[in-house]
Enzyme design. Structure first.
Site, PDB file in Angstrom:
ATOM      1  N   LYS A   1      -4.147   3.034  -4.610  1.00  0.00           N
ATOM      2  CA  LYS A   1      -4.843   1.770  -4.851  1.00  0.00           C
ATOM      3  C   LYS A   1      -6.213   1.803  -4.193  1.00  0.00           C
ATOM      4  O   LYS A   1      -6.594   2.780  -3.551  1.00  0.00           O
ATOM      5  CB  LYS A   1      -4.031   0.576  -4.374  1.00  0.00           C
ATOM      6  CG  LYS A   1      -3.839   0.478  -2.869  1.00  0.00           C
ATOM      7  CD  LYS A   1      -3.330  -0.893  -2.424  1.00  0.00           C
ATOM      8  CE  LYS A   1      -2.068  -1.347  -3.112  1.00  0.00           C
ATOM      9  NZ  LYS A   1      -1.491  -2.557  -2.483  1.00  0.00           N
TER      10      LYS A   1
ATOM     11  N   LYS B   1       1.381  -0.161 -12.181  1.00  0.00           N
ATOM     12  CA  LYS B   1       1.521  -1.515 -11.647  1.00  0.00           C
ATOM     13  C   LYS B   1       0.383  -2.407 -12.128  1.00  0.00           C
ATOM     14  O   LYS B   1      -0.787  -2.052 -12.005  1.00  0.00           O
ATOM     15  CB  LYS B   1       1.498  -1.480 -10.117  1.00  0.00           C
ATOM     16  CG  LYS B   1       2.748  -0.913  -9.484  1.00  0.00           C
ATOM     17  CD  LYS B   1       2.534  -0.583  -8.015  1.00  0.00           C
ATOM     18  CE  LYS B   1       1.983  -1.718  -7.214  1.00  0.00           C
ATOM     19  NZ  LYS B   1       1.763  -1.328  -5.791  1.00  0.00           N
TER      20      LYS B   1
END
Length: 237
Positions: A27, A85
């Site tokens: 991320k 995600k």
């Protein structure tokens, strides 16, 4: 309960792997809670991660733009992500969230049925006008996803437990499981909060801050000793 650790670069990914993380989650906190990193970073981390460990990639705190998000999902898949995600940030309600997620699921499942599609809501959704977190299991089911997740949108020291009670979280987990889905819970989760999450049947716990030197997700760096301590705790329950 599997341990998901969120590195931002090559160095942190190596520390996560050395510490024993089950899932390496790529991320970019500079772009938000579920901020997206670059394709070459995902690809590099997939290449250095052992085959028996999964690599996850966040698509960002996404807007209500199903086409844009679907293309981003394909980018994460091509870059080597096993988990994809989606942070349902700009989706204001159930209908918008399902529309985004069903298009992401179609995009991914058309090319690889084994890739895990994750619908992620926010425990503090009321702070950013996003879809109700307790609707995420139904969103994930109706959109054809594999996993329902919660995180926190605003990273200001508040944790998942500041917005939802353990009873709420247990209801979330049980509902997702009743649909045949897995669950993941995150949101500035601290070491002492791991056991309650394990006890309610959470499948994956997501951590960045508690794995960083000094416990700060933004200024600290992930260190393998902190990851190993978290992994040992998860395995002890």
């Amino acid at each position: 309960m599997l341990l998901l650790i969120s590195p931002i670069n090559h160095e942190e990914a190596l520390e996560s792997i050395k510490g024993g993380a089950d899932i390496v989650d790529v991320k970019n906190p500079k772009e938000g809670s579920l901020g997206a990193n670059f394709p070459w970073v995902i690809r590099d981390i997939r290449e250095i991660t052992p085959e028996d460990k999964l690599v996850s990639a966040t698509l960002g705190d996404v807007p209500y733009k199903p086409g844009t998000v679907s293309l981003a999902a394909m980018g994460a898949h091509v870059s080597g992500a096993d988990y994809i995600k989606v942070g349902l940030y700009g989706t204001k309600d159930y209908d918008e969230a399902v529309e985004v997620m069903e298009n992401v699921a179609k995009t991914i499942k058309d090319v690889d049925n084994d890739t895990i599609v994750v619908a992620s809501g926010y425990a503090d959704a009321h702070r950013v006008g996003a879809v109700d977190p307790m609707e995420i299991p139904k969103v994930a089911k109706d959109a054809g996803c594999d996993l329902a997740m919660l995180d926190t949108a605003v990273k200001d020291g508040h944790t998942l437990f500041d917005y939802l009670s353990i009873e709420d979280l247990e209801k979330f987990v049980n509902e997702a499981h009743s649909y045949g889905l897995k669950t993941a819970l995150a949101g500035s989760v601290k070491k002492e909060q791991l056991k309650p999450l394990n006890d309610i049947g959470c499948d994956v716990v997501g951590i960045r801050g508690a794995a960083c030197v000094g416990g700060d997700r933004n200024t600290g760096k992930i260190h393998h000793t902190a990851v190993a301590e978290l992994k040992e705790l998860c395995d002890s329950f």
